[in-house]
Scaffold this motif. Structure first.
Motif, PDB file in Angstrom:
ATOM      1  N   ALA A  79       0.834  -1.203   0.000  1.00 46.46           N
ATOM      2  CA  ALA A  79       0.000   0.000   0.000  1.00 46.46           C
ATOM      3  C   ALA A  79       0.873   1.259   0.000  1.00 46.46           C
ATOM      4  O   ALA A  79       0.565   2.229  -0.692  1.00 46.46           O
ATOM      5  N   LYS A  80       1.958   1.223   0.750  1.00 48.25           N
ATOM      6  CA  LYS A  80       2.851   2.382   0.819  1.00 48.25           C
ATOM      7  C   LYS A  80       3.570   2.592  -0.524  1.00 48.25           C
ATOM      8  O   LYS A  80       3.677   3.715  -1.005  1.00 48.25           O
ATOM      9  N   GLU A  82       2.580   1.693  -3.520  1.00 51.69           N
ATOM     10  CA  GLU A  82       1.640   2.107  -4.561  1.00 51.69           C
ATOM     11  C   GLU A  82       0.815   3.328  -4.157  1.00 51.69           C
ATOM     12  O   GLU A  82      -0.037   3.767  -4.925  1.00 51.69           O
ATOM     13  N   ASN A  83       1.020   3.828  -2.935  1.00 47.99           N
ATOM     14  CA  ASN A  83       0.249   4.941  -2.394  1.00 47.99           C
ATOM     15  C   ASN A  83      -1.255   4.644  -2.465  1.00 47.99           C
ATOM     16  O   ASN A  83      -2.040   5.439  -2.985  1.00 47.99           O
ATOM     17  N   GLU A  84      -1.627   3.467  -1.983  1.00 46.47           N
ATOM     18  CA  GLU A  84      -3.010   3.012  -2.004  1.00 46.47           C
ATOM     19  C   GLU A  84      -3.533   2.878  -0.582  1.00 46.47           C
ATOM     20  O   GLU A  84      -2.762   2.810   0.377  1.00 46.47           O
ATOM     21  N   SER A  85      -4.833   2.801  -0.465  1.00 44.63           N
ATOM     22  CA  SER A  85      -5.473   2.555   0.825  1.00 44.63           C
ATOM     23  C   SER A  85      -5.483   1.064   1.115  1.00 44.63           C
ATOM     24  O   SER A  85      -5.298   0.243   0.221  1.00 44.63           O
ATOM     25  N   HIS A 134      -6.568  -6.260   1.766  1.00 41.86           N
ATOM     26  CA  HIS A 134      -6.079  -6.085   0.406  1.00 41.86           C
ATOM     27  C   HIS A 134      -5.883  -4.626   0.049  1.00 41.86           C
ATOM     28  O   HIS A 134      -6.359  -3.724   0.735  1.00 41.86           O
ATOM     29  N   THR A 135      -5.158  -4.452  -1.049  1.00 39.69           N
ATOM     30  CA  THR A 135      -5.027  -3.163  -1.718  1.00 39.69           C
ATOM     31  C   THR A 135      -5.815  -3.324  -3.013  1.00 39.69           C
ATOM     32  O   THR A 135      -6.578  -4.278  -3.160  1.00 39.69           O
ATOM     33  N   PHE A 136      -5.588  -2.435  -3.978  1.00 38.46           N
ATOM     34  CA  PHE A 136      -6.269  -2.589  -5.265  1.00 38.46           C
ATOM     35  C   PHE A 136      -5.711  -3.764  -6.061  1.00 38.46           C
ATOM     36  O   PHE A 136      -6.382  -4.315  -6.912  1.00 38.46           O
ATOM     37  N   THR A 137      -4.460  -4.147  -5.781  1.00 33.56           N
ATOM     38  CA  THR A 137      -3.795  -5.147  -6.614  1.00 33.56           C
ATOM     39  C   THR A 137      -3.511  -6.481  -5.925  1.00 33.56           C
ATOM     40  O   THR A 137      -3.320  -7.481  -6.594  1.00 33.56           O
ATOM     41  N   GLN A 172      -1.607   4.097   6.285  1.00 34.67           N
ATOM     42  CA  GLN A 172      -2.571   4.301   5.202  1.00 34.67           C
ATOM     43  C   GLN A 172      -3.990   4.260   5.773  1.00 34.67           C
ATOM     44  O   GLN A 172      -4.246   3.594   6.768  1.00 34.67           O
TER      45      GLN A 172
END
Length: 180
Positions: A79-80, A82-85, A134-137, A172
């Motif tokens: 997450a960090k 990819e800068n994702e939640s 999970h993240t987006f990926t 995040q």
């Protein structure tokens, strides 16, 4: 070894766990002890594995705790990067069985009738409360508990208990996803 299990578990405990993971990740393994023994190339008879799972003094909760710590480190790192939640999904699937216990030769422990919203009818099987992080990926199974109607605890209580295993502050934002 990445989980640091060698510090908490002895060699006689780690060896069958390695064989189990090896077999379960092999294509063709159906999950029976006979298959686990065959696909993991375990040198001993399958009853040795059965004895390990039923009588060995290994701490399941400690193993789950180590695995959850590793999963959280991985998902937070992703997450960090990819800068994702971060997302936590809660679901209550039913693992449907083909025969109700009244018609089965050997009754399956913990089975009951549960209402399936996807089938719009009552089905025979196990109901779980399941958390995925999970993240987006990337997604990882994080925690689950078998739901038992007779225990006096609701699925919501089990979900709250599982969510409490996500201790600590997160860098995040964390979003909890669930159905109705």
């Amino acid at each position: 070894m990445m989980l640091g299990l060698a510090l908490d578990f002895s060699k006689p405990v780690i060896k069958p766990l390695v064989h189990l993971v090896d077999a379960l990740t092999t294509k063709g393994c159906s999950g029976t002890l006979t298959d686990v023994r065959y696909w993991s190339f375990h040198p001993n008879h399958r009853t040795t594995l059965s004895h390990f799972f039923t009588k060995s003094p290994w701490n399941e909760e400690k193993l789950l705790e180590k695995l959850q710590e590793w999963i959280l480190r991985q998902i937070e790192r992703l997450a960090k990067q990819e800068n994702e939640s971060l997302f936590v999904s809660i679901d209550d699937p039913i693992c449907q069985k083909t025969k109700p216990s009244s018609r089965a030769v050997h009754a399956i422990q913990g089975c009951d009738w549960h209402f399936s919203h996807s089938d719009h009818q009552w089905v025979w099987g196990h109901s779980l409360v399941w958390l995925m992080v999970h993240t987006f990926t990337q997604a990882f199974p994080f925690a689950f508990r078998l739901y038992d109607k007779t225990a006096g605890r609701s699925k919501i209580d089990l979900a709250i208990e599982r969510l409490s295993s996500l201790k600590g502050k997160r860098a995040q934002p964390v979003y909890v996803l669930m159905d109705s």
